[in-house]
Motif scaffolding. Structure first.
Motif, PDB file in Angstrom:
ATOM      1  N   THR A 290       3.859 -81.215 -90.187  1.00  0.00           N
ATOM      2  CA  THR A 290       3.432 -80.201 -91.142  1.00  0.00           C
ATOM      3  C   THR A 290       3.507 -80.752 -92.566  1.00  0.00           C
ATOM      4  O   THR A 290       4.185 -81.762 -92.835  1.00  0.00           O
ATOM      5  CB  THR A 290       4.319 -78.954 -91.031  1.00  0.00           C
ATOM      6  N   PRO A 291       2.840 -80.101 -93.529  1.00  0.00           N
ATOM      7  CA  PRO A 291       2.922 -80.555 -94.927  1.00  0.00           C
ATOM      8  C   PRO A 291       4.339 -80.563 -95.483  1.00  0.00           C
ATOM      9  O   PRO A 291       4.627 -81.304 -96.419  1.00  0.00           O
ATOM     10  CB  PRO A 291       2.041 -79.543 -95.675  1.00  0.00           C
ATOM     11  N   ARG A 292       5.245 -79.747 -94.917  1.00  0.00           N
ATOM     12  CA  ARG A 292       6.631 -79.730 -95.380  1.00  0.00           C
ATOM     13  C   ARG A 292       7.477 -80.813 -94.736  1.00  0.00           C
ATOM     14  O   ARG A 292       8.669 -80.917 -95.011  1.00  0.00           O
ATOM     15  CB  ARG A 292       7.249 -78.370 -95.112  1.00  0.00           C
ATOM     16  N   GLY A 293       6.876 -81.648 -93.852  1.00  0.00           N
ATOM     17  CA  GLY A 293       7.605 -82.729 -93.218  1.00  0.00           C
ATOM     18  C   GLY A 293       8.267 -82.341 -91.917  1.00  0.00           C
ATOM     19  O   GLY A 293       9.048 -83.126 -91.367  1.00  0.00           O
ATOM     20  N   GLU A 294       7.979 -81.173 -91.381  1.00  0.00           N
ATOM     21  CA  GLU A 294       8.556 -80.754 -90.110  1.00  0.00           C
ATOM     22  C   GLU A 294       7.756 -81.344 -88.963  1.00  0.00           C
ATOM     23  O   GLU A 294       6.531 -81.299 -88.949  1.00  0.00           O
ATOM     24  CB  GLU A 294       8.571 -79.227 -90.014  1.00  0.00           C
ATOM     25  N   LEU A 295       8.456 -81.912 -87.980  1.00  0.00           N
ATOM     26  CA  LEU A 295       7.826 -82.513 -86.809  1.00  0.00           C
ATOM     27  C   LEU A 295       7.783 -81.480 -85.691  1.00  0.00           C
ATOM     28  O   LEU A 295       8.799 -80.867 -85.360  1.00  0.00           O
ATOM     29  CB  LEU A 295       8.614 -83.749 -86.359  1.00  0.00           C
ATOM     30  N   GLN A 296       6.633 -81.309 -85.091  1.00  0.00           N
ATOM     31  CA  GLN A 296       6.472 -80.299 -84.043  1.00  0.00           C
ATOM     32  C   GLN A 296       6.137 -80.963 -82.712  1.00  0.00           C
ATOM     33  O   GLN A 296       5.363 -81.911 -82.659  1.00  0.00           O
ATOM     34  CB  GLN A 296       5.363 -79.317 -84.431  1.00  0.00           C
TER      35      GLN A 296
END
Length: 376
Positions: free
Chosen positions: A165-171
């Motif tokens: 995600t743009p916030r750096g969260e890995l999904q």
């Protein structure tokens, strides 16, 4: 400074600026293409690309300025000769050495520019460039984390991320660790974050499970977790303390190099002495280039057919001086005690220019003597 000196110096500086801009642009574009492929493929932004290319400019300019000085000197001398301006000045009593005075001023000005670059700007830019490379190397997301691709950052490791995600969260994380013989573990999680710590980066996974398969007995154990921290420092290697390269060290330290200081810097005394004395000697190659270009063309006198042979000879002489510089570098690399040889190309270049000016003066006296004899 006389009017003629100011006039010729202004011509030299104008053409020097033009040729330097052209040559720097060519070198910079060539370097920028390789940097663009490297940085963009690593997921870096255009701003990082511009920063890196800007940091390479001081070294490019340092290499280009002596060549631009030579081209400007040849171009201006050829034009003044074809327009008979040098002939007029010689007829008023100017000797070749007197005509070379504005070229000497010009060469010293370019030498000063190259010296500032070699001693201050280039080492500072190399330090900053190395630091930025280290920062990017520590950016795990840029090096190893690419969404939608199975990655193998180390032997026995398989890593997959569906989306970042743009916030750096890995999904949707998949991590398979088969580095331990006889044991394989698979981690899956709905989301994860990268967290920096004193011992290296950590991968913090949420809402997942790990499945461990033991080869002995073929037993499978499954553990579900709300959050779990995984040390991925081994995947990218620890951040080792970086030793500065020889090109980054200050000149006084290089000139006063000892075996102890060389060992502390992770290099050899020969390499430090070579770099230090080259920083002292190489700027004067700009002066040599300008004088060789002017003096060699002056030997041709005035000709309606141009000075193409003299231009070719000047280029050959400049290549010869560069050949001496490369040979001196090789010699000092093998034998640090031979560091005075680094200054030999400069001395040889100045001697060549002086000989060419003397030859131009003698040829002029011979021509004048023949004209006087015919007239009488």
């Amino acid at each position: 400074m006389s009017k003629f000196d100011r006039y010729m110096l202004s011509q030299l500086m104008t053409l020097f600026g033009f040729f330097a801009l052209i040559l720097v642009s060519v070198y910079w574009i060539n370097r920028a293409v390789s940097l663009f492929d490297q940085l963009i493929s690593d997921g870096q932004s255009a701003w990082v690309f511009l920063e890196f290319t800007a940091l390479t400019l001081p070294n490019v300019i340092r290499l280009v300025l002596p060549v631009a000085a030579f081209v400007a000197s040849v171009y201006v001398t050829n034009r003044l000769s074809s327009e008979s301006e040098l002939v007029v000045m010689m007829a008023t009593g100017f000797s070749p050495y007197r005509l070379a005075r504005p070229v000497l001023y010009f060469g010293l000005a370019v030498t000063l520019m190259v010296a500032v670059l070699a001693h201050l700007l280039v080492p500072a830019s190399r330090v900053r460039l190395a630091d930025r490379r280290g920062e990017i190397a520590e950016n795990v997301a840029a090096r190893f984390l690419t969404e939608g691709t199975f990655l193998h950052p180390a032997d026995g490791i398989t890593f997959y991320i569906r989306q970042i995600t743009p916030r750096g969260e890995l999904q949707d994380i998949f991590l398979a660790d088969a580095r331990t013989p006889g044991r394989s573990t698979v981690y899956t999680a709905e989301r994860a974050l990268l967290v920096k710590s004193d011992t290296g980066p950590k991968l913090v996974m949420f809402e997942g499970m790990d499945q461990t398969l033991a080869a002995e007995g073929q037993s499978l154990s499954v553990t579900r977790f709300a959050d779990f921290s995984y040390d991925i420092g081994a995947l990218i290697g620890g951040a080792a303390a970086r030793r500065p390269s020889v090109e980054e060290l200050p000149t006084p330290m290089l000139l006063a190099a000892t075996e102890a200081s060389a060992e502390a810097a992770g290099t050899t005394r020969a390499a430090m002495l070579l770099e230090g004395h080259e920083r002292m000697a190489r700027p004067f190659l700009a002066l040599v280039s300008a004088l060789i270009g002017f003096a060699t063309l002056l030997t041709g006198g005035f000709s309606r057919f141009g000075l193409w042979r003299q231009i070719g000879m000047a280029s050959v002489l400049l290549v010869f001086v560069q050949f001496l510089a490369n040979g001196a570098t090789s010699l000092v690399t093998r034998s640090p005690a031979a560091w005075p040889v680094v200054y030999l190309p400069v001395a040889a270049g100045l001697a060549i220019a002086a000989l060419a000016l003397s030859f131009a003066g003698r040829a002029r006296r011979v021509r004048h003597g023949l004209v006087a004899a015919v007239a009488s």
